[in-house]
Design an enzyme around this catalytic site. Structure first.
Site, PDB file in Angstrom:
ATOM      1  N   ASP A  13      -1.914  -5.896  16.000  1.00 15.04           N
ATOM      2  CA  ASP A  13      -1.752  -4.947  14.889  1.00 15.04           C
ATOM      3  C   ASP A  13      -0.897  -5.629  13.823  1.00 15.04           C
ATOM      4  O   ASP A  13      -0.310  -6.698  14.063  1.00 15.04           O
ATOM      5  CB  ASP A  13      -1.037  -3.680  15.402  1.00 15.04           C
ATOM      6  CG  ASP A  13      -0.756  -2.675  14.284  1.00 15.04           C
ATOM      7  OD1 ASP A  13      -1.604  -2.505  13.400  1.00 15.04           O
ATOM      8  OD2 ASP A  13       0.334  -2.065  14.293  1.00 15.04           O
ATOM      9  N   SER A  14      -0.811  -5.007  12.667  1.00 13.98           N
ATOM     10  CA  SER A  14       0.078  -5.503  11.621  1.00 13.98           C
ATOM     11  C   SER A  14       1.543  -5.449  12.065  1.00 13.98           C
ATOM     12  O   SER A  14       2.372  -6.159  11.519  1.00 13.98           O
ATOM     13  CB  SER A  14      -0.084  -4.639  10.378  1.00 13.98           C
ATOM     14  OG  SER A  14       0.173  -3.286  10.711  1.00 13.98           O
ATOM     15  N   CYS A  76      -5.626  -1.880  14.915  1.00 15.49           N
ATOM     16  CA  CYS A  76      -5.202  -1.584  13.546  1.00 15.49           C
ATOM     17  C   CYS A  76      -6.460  -1.239  12.760  1.00 15.49           C
ATOM     18  O   CYS A  76      -7.432  -2.008  12.785  1.00 15.49           O
ATOM     19  CB  CYS A  76      -4.522  -2.826  12.962  1.00 15.49           C
ATOM     20  SG  CYS A  76      -4.175  -2.728  11.206  1.00 15.49           S
ATOM     21  N   GLU A 156       7.618   4.878  10.770  1.00 13.44           N
ATOM     22  CA  GLU A 156       8.400   3.720  11.209  1.00 13.44           C
ATOM     23  C   GLU A 156       9.896   3.900  10.990  1.00 13.44           C
ATOM     24  O   GLU A 156      10.712   3.398  11.742  1.00 13.44           O
ATOM     25  CB  GLU A 156       7.940   2.486  10.454  1.00 13.44           C
ATOM     26  CG  GLU A 156       7.404   1.459  11.402  1.00 13.44           C
ATOM     27  CD  GLU A 156       6.524   0.492  10.675  1.00 13.44           C
ATOM     28  OE1 GLU A 156       7.055  -0.280   9.873  1.00 13.44           O
ATOM     29  OE2 GLU A 156       5.301   0.546  10.901  1.00 13.44           O
ATOM     30  N   CYS A 188      -5.332   5.663  11.574  1.00 15.37           N
ATOM     31  CA  CYS A 188      -4.252   4.676  11.458  1.00 15.37           C
ATOM     32  C   CYS A 188      -3.499   4.735  12.780  1.00 15.37           C
ATOM     33  O   CYS A 188      -3.249   5.840  13.299  1.00 15.37           O
ATOM     34  CB  CYS A 188      -3.324   5.033  10.306  1.00 15.37           C
ATOM     35  SG  CYS A 188      -1.832   4.012  10.232  1.00 15.37           S
ATOM     36  N   HIS A 190      -0.567   4.372  13.575  1.00 16.95           N
ATOM     37  CA  HIS A 190       0.748   5.022  13.569  1.00 16.95           C
ATOM     38  C   HIS A 190       0.648   6.544  13.787  1.00 16.95           C
ATOM     39  O   HIS A 190       1.592   7.165  14.259  1.00 16.95           O
ATOM     40  CB  HIS A 190       1.429   4.841  12.208  1.00 16.95           C
ATOM     41  CG  HIS A 190       2.068   3.513  11.994  1.00 16.95           C
ATOM     42  ND1 HIS A 190       1.353   2.346  11.976  1.00 16.95           N
ATOM     43  CD2 HIS A 190       3.363   3.170  11.782  1.00 16.95           C
ATOM     44  CE1 HIS A 190       2.180   1.344  11.750  1.00 16.95           C
ATOM     45  NE2 HIS A 190       3.401   1.809  11.629  1.00 16.95           N
TER      46      HIS A 190
END
Ligand code: DGL
Length: 269
Positions: A13-14, A76, A156, A188, A190
C-alpha cells in the site's frame, strides 16, 4: 514461478491503510506468512499522478518478488486503479496478483443494486475504474462517484470517531452525488476504520461494502485454485516501510489492531 506453498504473500500500500486488508488476510489465512510493504515515503498515492504510482508499484513488486512472494496483493485502491494492468503484463507468470477493485465490483454485480455510490481518493475517482468496471458488467446500474480526500489523512491522524470525523463524514455523505444510492463502496483501504460512523449515518438504509474480507476471500480462492495454500506458517511476518516515524507505528497498531514492528527498507536507491 516455482510452486512451493510455503512462500509468503506480499501485500503493499502507499502506507499503513493496506494493513486493514493485511489483517483480514491474516485472519482468513492464519497459516500464511505475510510480507507487507508500506510506501510511507510517497504517501499519499491518492494525490499522485498515475505514472508516479506505476513507478512505485513496479519497484515494490520487484522487491516483493525478490522475497519470493507467491502472491502480491495490491492493498491500495489508488495503486490498483493505476498499476494493476501494468504489473500483470510486466511480471507475467512470476506471481499471482490480486487488486482490491475487482473483488468489490464482482460483489456489486452479484447483488441486485440499482444505484452504487463510490467514495475514494482523487486518484481512484479520476480513474473512474469502479464506474467503468461496474458499467461493463451491467450498464443499467447507476454509479455515482465522489472524491473524499480529507478522509484518509483524517483517519491517519486518529480522527476516526468523535465530532471532527462525524462532521467531515456527514458533509461528504450529504453531497448531491450520493443521494438515492442503495450501496456505498468504501473504495479506499483506510475507510474500514470509519465504517461504523458511516453505518450510523445511513442507519441501515444503505448497504456498505469495503474490500477487507472480500479481498481476503479472493486471495484464498486464487491460492486454493493454484494449489498454493500454506498448511503451516513458515516464518515470521514482516512489515516494511520506506520511511519510519513513530506516528506511522502508532497508526499501524490502529489499522492492524495489534502491536506490530515496522522495519525500514530502502528500495528506491
Ligand atoms: N490506501 C490508499 C487507497 O486505498 C489511500 C491512501 C493514499 O492516498 O495513499 O487508495
Amino acid at each position: 514461478m516455482h510452486s512451493s506453498s510455503s512462500r509468503p504473500i506480499g501485500i503493499f500500500d502507499s502506507g499503513i491503510g493496506g494493513l486493514t486488508v493485511a489483517k483480514a488476510v491474516h485472519q482468513a489465512l492464519p497459516d500464511e506468512r505475510l510480507i507487507y510493504f508500506g510506501d510511507t515515503i510517497h504517501l499519499p498515492y491518492g494525490d499522485k499522478s498515475a505514472d508516479a504510482i506505476r513507478y512505485y508499484a513496479l519497484k515494490i513488486s520487484k522487491f516483493l518478488l525478490e522475497q519470493d512472494c507467491k502472491m502480491i496483493i495490491i492493498a491500495c485502491n489508488s495503486a490498483s486503479s493505476a498499476a494493476y494492468d501494468l504489473l500483470l503484463d510486466f511480471f507475467e507468470g512470476k506471481t499471482l496478483f490480486v487488486n482490491v477493485v475487482d473483488p468489490l465490483v464482482k460483489k456489486v454485480l452479484e447483488k441486485n443494486y440499482r444505484h452504487v455510490g463510490v467514495i475514494a481518493t482523487k486518484a481512484t475517482i479520476h480513474s473512474s475504474i469502479y464506474k467503468n468496471k461496474i458499467k461493463a458488467g451491467n450498464q443499467h446500474i447507476k454509479v455515482s462517484q465522489l472524491a473524499t480526500p480529507l478522509l484518509a489523512p483524517m483517519i491517519e491522524e486518529g480522527f476516526y470517531s468523535g465530532d471532527i470525523a462525524k462532521g467531515v463524514i456527514e458533509n461528504y455523505l450529504g453531497q448531491p452525488e450520493l443521494q438515492g444510492i442503495d450501496v456505498l463502496l468504501l473504495a479506499c483501504t483506510h475507510y474500514p476504520l470509519i465504517r461504523k460512523e458511516i453505518e450510523n449515518y445511513y442507519g441501515g438504509k444503505v448497504d456498505i461494502l469495503d474490500s477487507t474480507d472480500i479481498v481476503a476471500d479472493e486471495a484464498q480462492r486464487l491460492l486454493k485454485n493454484a494449489g498454493l495454500l500454506a498448511d503451516k506458517k513458515s516464518g515470521e511476518d514482516h512489515f516494511y516501510v520506506s520511511d519510519y516515524t513513530v506516528s506511522f507505528e502508532q497508526a499501524a497498531r490502529l489499522f492492524y489492531k495489534e502491536s506490530i514492528t515496522l522495519e525500514v527498507k530502502q528500495i528506491y536507491t
